[in-house]
Design a protein around this motif. Structure first.
Motif, PDB file in Angstrom:
ATOM      1  N   GLU A 299       0.828  -1.222   0.000  1.00 49.06           N
ATOM      2  CA  GLU A 299       0.000   0.000   0.000  1.00 49.06           C
ATOM      3  C   GLU A 299       0.853   1.259   0.000  1.00 49.06           C
ATOM      4  N   ASN A 300       1.898   1.297   0.838  1.00 54.20           N
ATOM      5  CA  ASN A 300       2.767   2.472   0.886  1.00 54.20           C
ATOM      6  C   ASN A 300       3.394   2.742  -0.478  1.00 54.20           C
ATOM      7  N   THR A 301       3.817   1.666  -1.138  1.00 54.50           N
ATOM      8  CA  THR A 301       4.443   1.816  -2.452  1.00 54.50           C
ATOM      9  C   THR A 301       3.438   2.299  -3.487  1.00 54.50           C
ATOM     10  N   MET A 302       2.227   1.767  -3.445  1.00 52.08           N
ATOM     11  CA  MET A 302       1.194   2.211  -4.377  1.00 52.08           C
ATOM     12  C   MET A 302       0.883   3.694  -4.206  1.00 52.08           C
ATOM     13  N   MET A 303       0.749   4.145  -2.976  1.00 48.38           N
ATOM     14  CA  MET A 303       0.430   5.556  -2.740  1.00 48.38           C
ATOM     15  C   MET A 303       1.544   6.466  -3.251  1.00 48.38           C
ATOM     16  N   LEU A 304       2.779   6.076  -3.030  1.00 48.32           N
ATOM     17  CA  LEU A 304       3.904   6.858  -3.546  1.00 48.32           C
ATOM     18  C   LEU A 304       3.884   6.880  -5.070  1.00 48.32           C
ATOM     19  N   MET A 305       3.667   5.738  -5.665  1.00 51.25           N
ATOM     20  CA  MET A 305       3.682   5.618  -7.121  1.00 51.25           C
ATOM     21  C   MET A 305       2.546   6.417  -7.770  1.00 51.25           C
ATOM     22  N   PHE A 306       1.357   6.359  -7.202  1.00 51.75           N
ATOM     23  CA  PHE A 306       0.223   7.090  -7.767  1.00 51.75           C
ATOM     24  C   PHE A 306       0.411   8.599  -7.639  1.00 51.75           C
ATOM     25  N   THR A 307       1.078   9.036  -6.589  1.00 51.60           N
ATOM     26  CA  THR A 307       1.372  10.459  -6.440  1.00 51.60           C
ATOM     27  C   THR A 307       2.284  10.950  -7.557  1.00 51.60           C
ATOM     28  N   VAL A 308       3.343  10.197  -7.821  1.00 51.55           N
ATOM     29  CA  VAL A 308       4.269  10.550  -8.899  1.00 51.55           C
ATOM     30  C   VAL A 308       3.545  10.518 -10.243  1.00 51.55           C
ATOM     31  N   LEU A 309       2.682   9.512 -10.433  1.00 52.02           N
ATOM     32  CA  LEU A 309       1.931   9.386 -11.687  1.00 52.02           C
ATOM     33  C   LEU A 309       1.043  10.604 -11.908  1.00 52.02           C
ATOM     34  N   ALA A 310       0.329  11.045 -10.885  1.00 54.66           N
ATOM     35  CA  ALA A 310      -0.564  12.196 -11.033  1.00 54.66           C
ATOM     36  C   ALA A 310       0.209  13.453 -11.416  1.00 54.66           C
ATOM     37  N   LYS A 423      -5.390   0.843   3.138  1.00 48.01           N
ATOM     38  CA  LYS A 423      -4.369   0.740   4.176  1.00 48.01           C
ATOM     39  C   LYS A 423      -4.991   0.912   5.569  1.00 48.01           C
ATOM     40  N   ARG A 424      -5.908   1.836   5.697  1.00 47.17           N
ATOM     41  CA  ARG A 424      -6.569   2.061   6.996  1.00 47.17           C
ATOM     42  C   ARG A 424      -7.416   0.846   7.388  1.00 47.17           C
ATOM     43  N   ARG A 425      -7.997   0.186   6.383  1.00 46.30           N
ATOM     44  CA  ARG A 425      -8.807  -0.998   6.670  1.00 46.30           C
ATOM     45  C   ARG A 425      -7.946  -2.195   7.017  1.00 46.30           C
ATOM     46  N   ALA A 426      -6.779  -2.290   6.392  1.00 48.51           N
ATOM     47  CA  ALA A 426      -5.929  -3.471   6.568  1.00 48.51           C
ATOM     48  C   ALA A 426      -5.229  -3.469   7.914  1.00 48.51           C
ATOM     49  N   GLU A 427      -4.799  -2.307   8.367  1.00 51.08           N
ATOM     50  CA  GLU A 427      -3.980  -2.240   9.581  1.00 51.08           C
ATOM     51  C   GLU A 427      -4.648  -2.827  10.819  1.00 51.08           C
ATOM     52  N   PRO A 428      -5.919  -2.508  11.105  1.00 50.83           N
ATOM     53  CA  PRO A 428      -6.538  -3.080  12.296  1.00 50.83           C
ATOM     54  C   PRO A 428      -6.668  -4.596  12.242  1.00 50.83           C
ATOM     55  N   GLU A 429      -6.744  -5.152  10.987  1.00 50.70           N
ATOM     56  CA  GLU A 429      -6.905  -6.586  10.841  1.00 50.70           C
ATOM     57  C   GLU A 429      -5.584  -7.318  10.878  1.00 50.70           C
ATOM     58  N   GLY A 430      -4.488  -6.574  10.969  1.00 48.13           N
ATOM     59  CA  GLY A 430      -3.174  -7.218  11.001  1.00 48.13           C
ATOM     60  C   GLY A 430      -2.759  -7.805   9.683  1.00 48.13           C
ATOM     61  N   THR A 431      -3.264  -7.230   8.577  1.00 48.49           N
ATOM     62  CA  THR A 431      -2.953  -7.799   7.266  1.00 48.49           C
ATOM     63  C   THR A 431      -2.172  -6.839   6.417  1.00 48.49           C
ATOM     64  N   GLU A 432      -1.378  -5.983   7.040  1.00 50.68           N
ATOM     65  CA  GLU A 432      -0.536  -5.080   6.260  1.00 50.68           C
ATOM     66  C   GLU A 432       0.349  -5.901   5.332  1.00 50.68           C
ATOM     67  N   ILE A 433       0.263  -5.630   4.038  1.00 47.47           N
ATOM     68  CA  ILE A 433       0.971  -6.454   3.064  1.00 47.47           C
ATOM     69  C   ILE A 433       2.337  -5.851   2.808  1.00 47.47           C
ATOM     70  N   SER A 434       3.282  -6.278   3.562  1.00 43.40           N
ATOM     71  CA  SER A 434       4.572  -5.604   3.528  1.00 43.40           C
ATOM     72  C   SER A 434       5.737  -6.506   3.185  1.00 43.40           C
ATOM     73  N   GLU A 435       5.520  -7.812   3.120  1.00 51.25           N
ATOM     74  CA  GLU A 435       6.651  -8.699   2.905  1.00 51.25           C
ATOM     75  C   GLU A 435       6.314  -9.729   1.854  1.00 51.25           C
ATOM     76  N   PRO A 436       7.318 -10.327   1.217  1.00 49.22           N
ATOM     77  CA  PRO A 436       7.068 -11.406   0.281  1.00 49.22           C
ATOM     78  C   PRO A 436       6.509 -12.611   1.009  1.00 49.22           C
ATOM     79  N   ILE A 437       5.786 -13.454   0.279  1.00 49.70           N
ATOM     80  CA  ILE A 437       5.080 -14.538   0.938  1.00 49.70           C
ATOM     81  C   ILE A 437       5.323 -15.873   0.272  1.00 49.70           C
ATOM     82  N   GLU A 438       4.868 -16.899   0.934  1.00 52.64           N
ATOM     83  CA  GLU A 438       5.013 -18.250   0.414  1.00 52.64           C
ATOM     84  C   GLU A 438       4.031 -18.506  -0.705  1.00 52.64           C
ATOM     85  N   ALA A 439       4.424 -19.344  -1.635  1.00 49.78           N
ATOM     86  CA  ALA A 439       3.488 -19.832  -2.633  1.00 49.78           C
ATOM     87  C   ALA A 439       3.092 -21.254  -2.278  1.00 49.78           C
ATOM     88  N   GLU A 440       1.793 -21.545  -2.278  1.00 53.70           N
ATOM     89  CA  GLU A 440       1.368 -22.925  -2.159  1.00 53.70           C
ATOM     90  C   GLU A 440       1.669 -23.599  -3.483  1.00 53.70           C
TER      91      GLU A 440
END
Length: 447
Positions: A299-310, A423-440
């Motif tokens: 989310e942080n990266t998307m917000m930065l990227m969209f700002t530059v894009l605008a 981002k505001r919705r994700a944080e309280p749920e503990g699902t901040e998507i900040s790291e690479p993850i496993e693939a099943e």
């Protein structure tokens, strides 16, 4: 191909070959400009429609491709994609014969062949390298997704030169012979995509890179395997989906019109270099933003990227007037737009896997990617409608492009706010998507 750790780098090579060919759709501006000049002089809106149809077909058929490749593996699905892509271009060669000088009939023919059939080929093949590589590289999901789609972004760089050479070689648009370049390109894409597809296989069941443990903050780390029907009932999906629509509309509108818009600003524009550099930054952005997101969070990266894009979209609007600036300035602005646009294709598949798991990432991202098809249609309509309107009412195509860039710049800001809400919705749920993850991991598909 036997499944061992070393083979995951062979998959990267095949993925890049496939994606380079698929990404040539971003070089449409060469054909679009040719259809506006010489013996053609088609209306601007009509020249947008084959490109828009190709993007919409791409997104639609990717839904089926994601489901199919999850069942049979990426090799077969990508092979079918290569055949359809080549067939679409080869059939497009008949446009001059079928249209007999009628721009509406010619547009319909290109929409069916280049757009629907060729776009379907891209849709079938595109998801396969991504789905395979995120399973081979669960430890570098953001970066590897960026690499997987970097070839797509660079496709216009590689084939933009080829398209311009073919148009010049066959004297288009001075002569009504635009079909011949389509034939040559179709044969090339057919061969290369089918060959590259043969390297695309899945790793063995349960395989993980040595020393890698999936973070518990992600869907995979929690052992979740969310299906598409479950995903679309999650409000976070719609926030991502609409942000993808608005951000991609800005980039696609620019990619489809950058050559024409730049020539109106500066007649000395070197279109091949302009489109090539923009495409190069498009590819680089996929790797850069994907890697950054592994550290800063999606989310942080998307917000930065969209700002530059605008900022870049409004800057392009500010110079959209005859002799307003040098084409080198236009190239710089367009390259920033391409750099941000490319990041979408590293961030959104990674975010999809982060939120809803990698087991069904092919299916889930296929649904997420429908937003791209909508963006392709919107981008074409915005540019074509504004340019035709202002050309008719004021005689200024450049003014039409200026308003088109303003509107799409506003859409980039809307995308920014949607991700802020996510981002505001994700944080309280503990699902901040900040790291690479496993693939099943799915079992390898034996051919």
């Amino acid at each position: 191909m036997s499944e061992n750790v070393g083979n995951r780098y062979v998959v990267i090579i095949g993925a890049l070959i496939v994606q380079l060919c698929l990404g040539s759709i971003y070089a449409w501006s060469f054909f679009q400009t040719a259809l506006r000049e010489g013996v053609y002089t088609w209306a601007s809106l009509l020249t947008q429609l084959p490109f828009a149809a190709g993007l919409a077909s791409f997104a639609l058929f990717m839904i089926f491709a994601g489901r199919w490749q999850d069942n049979v593996g990426p090799r077969k699905v990508a092979t079918v994609g290569g055949i359809l892509l080549g067939l679409g271009y080869i059939l497009a060669m008949l446009v001059d014969i079928v249209s007999a000088g009628n721009e509406v009939i010619g547009t319909i023919w290109l929409v069916i062949t280049y757009g629907i059939i060729g776009g379907a080929g891209i849709g079938f093949a595109y998801v396969c390298p991504i789905a395979a590589l995120v399973k081979w590289f669960p430890d570098k999901k953001g970066a590897i997704t960026g690499i997987a789609v970097a070839g797509f972004g660079a496709g216009a760089l590689a084939f933009g030169y080829v398209e311009q050479f073919l148009l010049d070689f066959f004297n288009v648009p001075t002569v009504a012979n635009i079909g011949t370049p389509f034939l040559v390109l179709g044969a090339v894409y057919l061969v290369l995509v089918v060959l590259g597809a043969q390297t695309l296989v899945n790793p063995p069941e349960g395989w993980l890179p040595e020393g890698f443990t999936p973070p518990t903050t992600t869907a995979d780390g929690k052992g979740l395997e969310i299906t598409p029907s479950e995903m679309i009932r999650d409000g976070r999906f719609w926030l991502l989906w609409f942000s993808f629509v608005f951000a991609a509309t800005a980039g696609l509108m620019t990619l489809g019109n950058v050559k024409s818009a730049a020539l109106l600003i500066d007649v000395a524009t070197n279109a091949v270099i302009l489109v090539g550099i923009m495409s190069l930054l498009n590819a680089a952005g996929r790797i850069f933003w994907g890697s950054v997101s592994d550290k800063l969070g999606r989310e942080n990266t998307m917000m930065l990227m969209f700002t530059v894009l605008a900022v870049a979209m409004f800057s392009f609007a500010g110079v959209s007037a005859p002799n307003a600036t040098s084409w080198l300035v236009v190239m710089g602005i367009a390259s920033v737009i391409g750099f941000c646009f490319g990041g979408n294709f590293a961030l959104f598949p990674s975010a999809t896997a982060d939120f809803w798991g990698s087991k069904n990432v092919g299916k889930n991202y296929g649904v997420m990617f429908t937003s791209y098809g909508i963006a392709g249609i919107l981008g074409g309509l915005v540019a074509g409608s504004f340019v035709d309107f202002f050309e008719t009412t004021t005689g200024s195509e450049a003014l039409g492009y200026s308003y088109a860039f303003i509107v799409t710049g506003i859409l980039a800001i809307v995308a920014l706010f949607l991700i802020f809400i996510l981002k505001r919705r994700a944080e309280p749920e503990g699902t901040e998507i900040s790291e690479p993850i496993e693939a099943e991991i799915e079992p390898p598909i034996e051919e």
